[in-house]
Scaffold this active site. Structure first.
Site, PDB file in Angstrom:
ATOM      1  CD  GLU A  54      -3.177  -6.940   3.024  1.00  0.00           C
ATOM      2  OE1 GLU A  54      -2.035  -6.919   2.656  1.00  0.00           O
ATOM      3  OE2 GLU A  54      -4.065  -6.274   3.690  1.00  0.00           O
ATOM      4  CD  GLU A 106      -2.857  -1.463   2.266  1.00  0.00           C
ATOM      5  OE1 GLU A 106      -3.085  -0.552   3.001  1.00  0.00           O
ATOM      6  OE2 GLU A 106      -3.651  -2.363   2.283  1.00  0.00           O
TER       7      GLU A 106
END
Ligand SMILES: *[C@@H]1O[C@H](CO)[C@@H](O)[C@H](O)[C@H]1NC(C)=O
Ligand SMILES: *[C@@H]1O[C@H](CO)[C@@H](O)[C@H](O)[C@H]1NC(C)=O
Ligand SMILES: *[C@@H]1O[C@H](CO)[C@@H](O)[C@H](O)[C@H]1NC(C)=O
Ligand SMILES: *[C@@H]1O[C@H](CO)[C@@H](O)[C@H](O)[C@H]1NC(C)=O
Ligand SMILES: *[C@@H]1O[C@H](CO)[C@@H](O)[C@H](O)[C@H]1NC(C)=O
Ligand SMILES: *[C@@H]1O[C@H](CO)[C@@H](O)[C@H](O)[C@H]1NC(C)=O
Length: 480
Positions: free
Chosen positions: A313, A212
């Site tokens: 994810e 991220e």
């Protein structure tokens, strides 16, 4: 990594076109939406706590039935495991040591292997290969049970590569890796991959050096490890990483960039540059944009660049499985990933498939979400061809050698029959043939209950769906 309280709101309730009573969806034999790579979970926190427990690896990484918490549980059959190279260490060096966020939970502090900057040589005392034993044990148990696709990922560079020595992030969420350590972060990943291969016989298929990275919520007072990277920095690190994997004769591919949102992944791909893109073999994206974001644009960009695409994810705090099934079906419809990985198989607050306390180590139960996911993972198996199910809420997969068609469908609306039209297939089972069917009630009730009262009727079969149910069908004797 999962995050933020507003996530529940970000999930837009999907309104099914299957609203009329008795609707029909046509499975397309001509469609090909990719070859399925598999299902999995990230290790990291739960594996640090529970990595020694083989009852967990049995239910996660096999399809066998095994005893768990006093009940017989069908295994999820995961074949993907993601191993987290940690960013922390408790030593001091030259008077410097890690700065720890006041809010980081002990369960989320992951020990890293490169404990000071004196030497890049992994056999030197700058490297401690004994840390993180339980997570490695969980990985070993997974591989021993048949996990075949192993990925290495990083949430933050080692603390001493960070500007503020804090592996939770910068105080303002900006880029936290020191400019002179970009190559060292790549060396860290490459040395870990090499050591696992040489010493522990673990071949990482892929490595993602970021987690991220476009997010601005990786802060010095955060609750977990994280680091923002600017897109230009990602490109530089990817270049170094390819060089250092190659020089170690590792065929490990690079996956990037594990952005939180589909739209961030689009932006990163559009701006990272052709040199970096040529070194990325797979686009990894997380599913935290829930019901929003341009999954379709990301798929178009990835396929135009000839990259495979995983939702590497996904996690949510809804233990019923409702958010999961909605977002997973949106992924099958618009993102077309060939792999799908749940974040933490064990966690608290509705986040786990198995409810467990992150820090005390107490395991308290199996969430309904486990059964909802089992409807998919036990039937859509690695190597199957994904087909267009003809409807937003239907996915199909095909096993050519077994001539087996798998259909998974959800109904969020009033109870109704759904008819599955198989007329596009060149061969179908004879009229009256029984079809195996499993049913899970999303918010409680049936948990992966098998029924045998579904039969072929001409070129169709039908099943009655209660509100908020997911059903799986296996039809044999089907030829494309
Ligand atoms: C290496 O890590 C182990 C396990 O955490 C620890 O007990 C040991 O003291 C470390 N070794 C050094 C030299 O720091
Ligand atoms: C697409 O990628 C695959 C797998 O990496 C490779 O074998 C193939 O040659 C690539 N095709 C094109 C057109 O680049
Ligand atoms: C575990 O994580 C979940 C999700 O972030 C949180 O709601 C819960 O409070 C945590 N439990 C503990 C004991 O830290
Ligand atoms: C197809 O089915 C056969 C027979 O059950 C099995 O051995 C094989 O692994 C399956 N292949 C896929 C891709 O699921
Ligand atoms: C099959 O069994 C289920 C559960 O008992 C029932 O709800 C459904 O109506 C039955 N379907 C048919 C076609 O008999
Ligand atoms: C299929 O079988 C059912 C009952 O056995 C029968 O009513 C129906 O006409 C058959 N349909 C076809 C297309 O043969």
């Amino acid at each position: 990594m999962r995050f933020h309280a507003f996530l529940g709101l970000a999930v837009v309730l999907v309104h099914s076109p299957l609203t009329a009573a008795d609707v029909t969806t046509t499975i397309s034999a001509q469609s090909n939406r990719g070859t399925w790579d598999g299902w999995g979970t990230s290790l990291a926190w739960w594996a640090k706590k529970f990595g020694d427990r083989t009852d967990l690896s049995d239910i996660l990484f096999t399809v066998k039935k095994s005893q768990f918490l006093g009940q017989s549980l069908p295994g999820l059959g995961f074949n993907i495991a993601r191993y987290n190279a940690g960013a922390g260490s408790s030593n001091s060096y030259n008077g410097e040591s890690m700065v720890k966020s006041a809010n980081i939970l002990p369960s989320r502090q992951m020990d890293g292997y490169w404990v000071n900057w004196a030497s890049e040589n992994p056999t030197s005392s700058s490297w401690n290969w004994t840390v993180d034993r339980p997570q490695r044990q969980a990985l070993r148990h997974a591989i021993d049970r048949g996990a075949t696709r192993i990925e290495l990922f990083s949430n933050s560079p080692m603390w001493w590569m960070c500007k503020n020595h804090n592996p939770s992030g910068a105080s303002d969420g900006s880029e936290n890796i020191q400019s002179w350590n970009l190559e060292r972060h790549a060396i860290y990943m490459a040395n870990v991959a090499k050591h696992f291969k040489d010493k522990w016989n673990v071949q990482f298929e892929s490595v993602d050096p970021f987690n991220e990275p476009s997010a601005d919520w990786w802060r010095a007072d955060g609750t977990q490890e994280g680091c923002h990277f600017d897109i230009a920095t990602m490109a530089t690190v990817i270049g170094y990483l390819r060089t250092h994997l190659d020089s170690r004769k590792l065929s490990t591919i690079i996956a990037a960039s594990d952005e939180s949102y589909y739209d961030q992944a689009v932006n990163t791909l559009q701006n990272i540059g052709s040199t970096a893109i040529s070194k990325i073999s797979r686009v990894n994206v997380h599913g935290y944009q829930g019901g929003s974001g341009r999954r379709d644009t990301l798929y178009s960009l990835a396929s135009a660049a000839n990259k495979t695409l995983w939702n590497s994810e996904y996690g949510d705090g809804d233990g019923t499985g409702m958010n999961l099934v909605q977002n997973l079906l949106l992924d099958f419809r618009w993102l077309l990933p060939t792999g799908w990985v749940y974040w933490q198989a064990l966690d608290g607050g509705g986040w786990g498939l198995i409810d467990a306390s992150n820090d005390s180590g107490q395991i308290s139960g199996v969430n309904q979400k486990y059964w909802v996911l089992a409807q998919f993972t036990r039937h859509i198996r690695p190597g199957m061809r994904i087909l267009d199910g003809g409807n937003d809420n239907v996915v199909a997969a095909y096993n050519a050698s077994a001539q087996k068609l798998v259909v998974v469908a959800a109904n969020y609306d009033t109870a109704q029959y759904i008819n599955f039209d198989l007329s596009s297939f060149s061969q179908r089972p004879a009229n009256g043939t029984a079809i195996a069917r499993w049913n899970t009630q999303i918010n409680g009730g049936d948990r992966y209950v098998q029924y045998s009262n579904t039969t072929v009727s001409g070129a169709k079969f039908s099943s009655y769906f209660n509100t908020n149910t997911v059903q799986t069908f296996e039809v044999t004797g089907v030829v494309l």
